[in-house]
Design a protein around this motif. Structure first.
Motif, mmCIF file in Angstrom:
data_model
loop_
_atom_site.group_PDB
_atom_site.id
_atom_site.type_symbol
_atom_site.label_atom_id
_atom_site.label_comp_id
_atom_site.label_asym_id
_atom_site.label_seq_id
_atom_site.Cartn_x
_atom_site.Cartn_y
_atom_site.Cartn_z
ATOM 1 N N ILE A 323 0.838 -1.204 0.000
ATOM 2 C CA ILE A 323 0.000 0.000 0.000
ATOM 3 C C ILE A 323 0.870 1.249 0.000
ATOM 4 O O ILE A 323 0.580 2.239 -0.691
ATOM 5 N N GLY A 324 1.964 1.222 0.770
ATOM 6 C CA GLY A 324 2.869 2.369 0.797
ATOM 7 C C GLY A 324 3.439 2.688 -0.577
ATOM 8 O O GLY A 324 3.505 3.853 -0.987
ATOM 9 N N ASN A 325 3.846 1.648 -1.307
ATOM 10 C CA ASN A 325 4.364 1.863 -2.666
ATOM 11 C C ASN A 325 3.289 2.441 -3.582
ATOM 12 O O ASN A 325 3.561 3.323 -4.404
ATOM 13 N N ALA A 326 2.074 1.925 -3.451
ATOM 14 C CA ALA A 326 0.989 2.413 -4.311
ATOM 15 C C ALA A 326 0.683 3.874 -4.032
ATOM 16 O O ALA A 326 0.509 4.678 -4.966
ATOM 17 N N LEU A 327 0.606 4.257 -2.757
ATOM 18 C CA LEU A 327 0.302 5.645 -2.423
ATOM 19 C C LEU A 327 1.453 6.570 -2.800
ATOM 20 O O LEU A 327 1.227 7.718 -3.198
ATOM 21 N N ALA A 328 2.694 6.079 -2.680
ATOM 22 C CA ALA A 328 3.836 6.897 -3.079
ATOM 23 C C ALA A 328 3.798 7.175 -4.580
ATOM 24 O O ALA A 328 4.173 8.262 -5.039
ATOM 25 N N ALA A 329 3.342 6.190 -5.351
ATOM 26 C CA ALA A 329 3.261 6.372 -6.804
ATOM 27 C C ALA A 329 2.212 7.409 -7.192
ATOM 28 O O ALA A 329 2.261 7.950 -8.295
ATOM 29 N N ARG A 573 5.943 23.991 -6.963
ATOM 30 C CA ARG A 573 6.919 23.075 -7.564
ATOM 31 C C ARG A 573 7.333 21.999 -6.561
ATOM 32 O O ARG A 573 7.544 20.840 -6.944
ATOM 33 N N GLU A 574 7.468 22.359 -5.306
ATOM 34 C CA GLU A 574 7.852 21.359 -4.308
ATOM 35 C C GLU A 574 6.712 20.376 -4.073
ATOM 36 O O GLU A 574 6.949 19.189 -3.846
ATOM 37 N N MET A 575 5.478 20.842 -4.132
ATOM 38 C CA MET A 575 4.342 19.927 -4.013
ATOM 39 C C MET A 575 4.366 18.891 -5.127
ATOM 40 O O MET A 575 4.111 17.705 -4.898
ATOM 41 N N GLU A 576 4.668 19.329 -6.349
ATOM 42 C CA GLU A 576 4.700 18.414 -7.491
ATOM 43 C C GLU A 576 5.792 17.362 -7.336
ATOM 44 O O GLU A 576 5.663 16.253 -7.873
ATOM 45 N N ALA A 577 6.854 17.678 -6.609
ATOM 46 C CA ALA A 577 7.975 16.754 -6.460
ATOM 47 C C ALA A 577 7.894 15.911 -5.201
ATOM 48 O O ALA A 577 8.738 15.033 -4.988
ATOM 49 N N THR A 578 6.885 16.125 -4.354
ATOM 50 C CA THR A 578 6.801 15.450 -3.056
ATOM 51 C C THR A 578 5.650 14.453 -3.049
ATOM 52 O O THR A 578 4.507 14.834 -3.319
ATOM 53 N N PRO A 579 5.914 13.183 -2.748
ATOM 54 C CA PRO A 579 4.816 12.213 -2.643
ATOM 55 C C PRO A 579 3.840 12.590 -1.537
ATOM 56 O O PRO A 579 4.227 13.199 -0.528
ATOM 57 N N HIS A 580 2.599 12.240 -1.727
ATOM 58 C CA HIS A 580 1.535 12.410 -0.739
ATOM 59 C C HIS A 580 1.175 13.868 -0.481
ATOM 60 O O HIS A 580 0.453 14.155 0.476
ATOM 61 N N SER A 581 1.656 14.805 -1.303
ATOM 62 C CA SER A 581 1.371 16.215 -1.026
ATOM 63 C C SER A 581 -0.043 16.610 -1.418
ATOM 64 O O SER A 581 -0.436 17.757 -1.232
ATOM 65 N N GLY A 582 -0.823 15.689 -1.950
ATOM 66 C CA GLY A 582 -2.211 15.992 -2.299
ATOM 67 C C GLY A 582 -3.129 16.065 -1.100
ATOM 68 O O GLY A 582 -4.269 16.511 -1.219
ATOM 69 N N GLN A 583 -2.648 15.625 0.073
ATOM 70 C CA GLN A 583 -3.452 15.731 1.280
ATOM 71 C C GLN A 583 -2.542 16.096 2.443
ATOM 72 O O GLN A 583 -1.366 15.743 2.467
ATOM 73 N N CYS A 584 -3.084 16.802 3.413
ATOM 74 C CA CYS A 584 -2.303 17.176 4.581
ATOM 75 C C CYS A 584 -2.202 15.973 5.508
ATOM 76 O O CYS A 584 -2.753 14.902 5.247
ATOM 77 N N ILE A 585 -1.497 16.154 6.622
ATOM 78 C CA ILE A 585 -1.264 15.021 7.526
ATOM 79 C C ILE A 585 -2.530 14.610 8.271
ATOM 80 O O ILE A 585 -2.536 13.585 8.949
ATOM 81 N N HIS A 586 -3.601 15.399 8.134
ATOM 82 C CA HIS A 586 -4.879 15.037 8.751
ATOM 83 C C HIS A 586 -5.836 14.409 7.740
ATOM 84 O O HIS A 586 -6.967 14.100 8.091
ATOM 85 N N GLY A 587 -5.375 14.243 6.487
ATOM 86 C CA GLY A 587 -6.195 13.603 5.468
ATOM 87 C C GLY A 587 -7.039 14.558 4.649
ATOM 88 O O GLY A 587 -7.782 14.122 3.766
ATOM 89 N N ARG A 588 -6.956 15.854 4.922
ATOM 90 C CA ARG A 588 -7.724 16.821 4.132
ATOM 91 C C ARG A 588 -6.971 17.164 2.849
ATOM 92 O O ARG A 588 -5.739 17.133 2.824
#
Length: 606
Positions: A323-329, A573-588
């Protein structure tokens, strides 16, 4: 009272109490028999939630007379090659379902093999067998169960409403259909709307079947799972964190084609999503695990809904990694439902008094009711006083902070999150890419970026720190100071160096370099509250991600801070290069993308 041998009919009823919990249990056992018989099409018909009728028709290989007679006997099965239970490759194996069902209902079974001239039918009414007799039927088997629990009022009164029992049957078939994508399933009856799920084959069979059952938007908002390690193969689809639900009803787990509810798998999925979802949100996931049958024990529950892995740690680790690999992708990708929710929140303003309200001014006869351009106010002779005219001319200049921005280049137009155009409410960035408007929550986005930086540095060693020119002394209750002092060695790994400064204070000597000019006092007080909640320094290692999350929150760009255009674009630009940046650490979600077509529909242009 002396010990006595129970009669067969009572034994069967007791066994039925374990196997036949409700009509859905009957459907599960019978459909599993059909699948084990090689059926490619299974039709299920019910009435009154399965209480008055359950009919299962399949096109499997059927049974001859000897097998048909033996099938309704207790503990008679064709699914065990030998007398061992360590290599079970079928859904059923105990051989007690038909006998148990026949003891609490009117059961009939008609079957025909490929080379038989005609079919045969056998009946079992309240445990009394009759037949077999000739019966016209195509190749396969038809099983009918009528008047379930009719002679056992105590069991019948504990069943739920017809609608609830029908829903339970549908849920059973959903899970069986997910696991057996190459089989055509048809559900019908007087108690339901018909459901038709044709067989799915090919590379996209998983996506197609899950789209049939969960919804077409699920595959669009999920990542493919594919991972193998140590003989454990994990597949399926993992929903994006922003495509979450308020309960676990949309979580489906399968082991070797069997639908299960296993604590190891539940815990692994919870751990895999721990960094992305708040505790009251749950991911949508369909997880398929394939493992050597000798490494799993399915004979630990009467309905085979639970199982036991020989090496639970290996299975848990494989699922978390998969699951971690899938979400990182997924990168910075967020679910499309975020934009849909945003569009749904827009409402066209209604005139006061409702849509039928009309103007109180009479329209001159023959006047047009179409749009009229406003009368020009400036640049022409008018009757305004000089003072009022001067005030109106002030609106010619922009009233907000304005920075000259060059027209975006072709390369910039290709950025997924676009180019920053504005900042509103000193918290939201407005950007534009090639065909969409993008709204970014600057605090939530930067919080995720800082969190991921912390984790990356922590994997390679202690987080870099920066020394304070003058130690920051923070007054705290004595018990909080004690907890922070005990946790100091762990906090130093995160770049926070502190020491006791008297009975009611701590001195902060170094802080994580990643935080920059953060609110140190607020951070330390927040950490003290967390330590008081956990109430055990020993669990700090397990709570490391929670501590990092608290630090990231204090070290991120705060709401209310004005950003320059170059700062906003650097964040994108940093968001585009960072995995999981589509949601904050609270899931929003950290951003919402509205396509040009969405905006055109919003304004009635489409």
């Amino acid at each position: 009272m002396a010990i006595r041998q129970l009669p067969d009919d009572l034994v069967n009823k007791i066994a039925a109490g374990e196997v036949v919990e409700r009509p859905a249990s009957v459907v599960k056992e019978l459909v599993e028999n059909a699948l084990d018989a090689g059926a490619r099409r299974v039709a299920i018909t019910t009435a009154a939630g399965g209480k008055s009728l359950i009919r299962i028709e399949d096109d499997g290989h059927g049974m001859d007379e000897a097998d048909l007679v033996l099938s309704v006997e207790r503990h008679a099965t064709s699914k065990l090659k030998d007398d061992g239970l360590d290599d079970i490759r079928t859904l059923g194996f105990r051989g007690e379902a038909l006998a148990s069902i026949g003891s609490v209902s009117d059961l009939s079974i008609a079957s025909r093999t490929q080379d038989a001239e005609t079919g045969l039918k056998i009946s079992l009414k309240r445990g009394v067998k009759s037949g077999p007799v000739p019966h016209p039927i195509n190749r396969g088997t038809v099983v009918e169960v009528k008047n379930l629990f009719a002679d056992i009022p105590a069991r019948l009164k504990f069943l739920k409403t017809d609608r609830a029992e029908t829903g339970a049957i549908t849920d059973v078939i959903k899970r069986l259909a997910m696991a057996h994508r190459g089989v055509h399933f048809v559900l019908s009856g007087t108690d339901r709307q018909p459901i038709n799920w044709p067989a799915q084959t090919g590379e996209n069979a998983v996506h197609a079947r899950l789209a049939q059952i969960i919804g077409a938007d699920f595959p669009e908002n999920a990542q493919q799972i594919g991972f193998s390690r140590g003989g454990i193969v994990v597949g399926g689809l993992a929903g994006l964190p922003t495509y979450s639900r308020a309960n676990t009803l949309n979580q489906f787990y399968f082991v070797n084609g069997r639908s299960v509810r296993d604590k190891v798998l539940l815990g692994a999925v919870r751990a895999a999503y721990a960094d992305f979802l708040h505790r009251d949100r749950f991911p949508v996931i369909a997880l398929f695990v394939a493992i050597d049958p000798g490494e799993v024990d399915v004979n630990v529950h009467p309905t085979k809904a639970e199982l036991r892995f020989r090496d639970q740690g290996a299975v848990r680790g494989a699922v978390i990694r998969a699951i971690g690999n899938a979400l990182a992708a997924a990168g910075f990708r967020a679910s499309s439902s975020v934009a849909e929710s945003a569009l749904a929140s827009f409402r066209a303003p209604m005139p006061q008094g409702g849509a039928e309200q009309t103007s109180s001014f009479a329209e001159p006869a023959g006047a047009s009711t179409g749009y009229r351009a406003p009368s020009p106010l400036l640049g022409q002779q008018n009757t305004f006083s000089p003072g009022l005219a001067a005030e109106i001319r002030k609106f010619d200049a922009p009233s907000a902070r304005h920075e000259p921005v060059e027209a975006p280049s072709a390369e910039q137009q290709d950025f997924p999150l676009g180019v920053a155009r504005a900042q509103v409410f000193e918290n939201y960035i407005v950007a534009q890419n090639g065909d969409a408007l993008v709204l970014i929550d600057q605090h939530a986005a930067h919080e995720r970026l800082v969190y991921e930086r912390f984790r990356t540095q922590l994997r390679s060693g202690p987080v870099a720190s920066q020394r304070q020119l003058i130690p920051v002394v923070i007054d705290l209750p004595e018990e909080d100071c004690g907890r922070l002092e005990d946790a100091a060695p762990m906090l130093e790994k995160l770049g926070l160096y502190l020491e006791r400064f008297g009975p009611g204070a701590v001195a902060i000597n170094e802080t994580p370099a990643l935080l920059g000019q953060a609110d140190i006092e607020g951070l330390v007080r927040d950490l003290a509250d967390g330590l008081a909640e956990w109430d055990n320094v020993a669990v700090l290692e397990e709570r490391m991600d929670a501590i990092i999350a608290r630090m990231a929150c204090h070290g991120s760009v705060r709401s209310g801070r004005r950003l320059r255009a170059d700062e906003m674009n650097a964040l994108l630009r940093e968001m585009e290069a960072t995995p999981h940046s589509g949601q904050c650490i609270h899931g929003r979600p950290t951003y919402i993308e509205l396509k040009k077509g969405d905006l055109e529909r919003l304004f009635g242009r489409r």
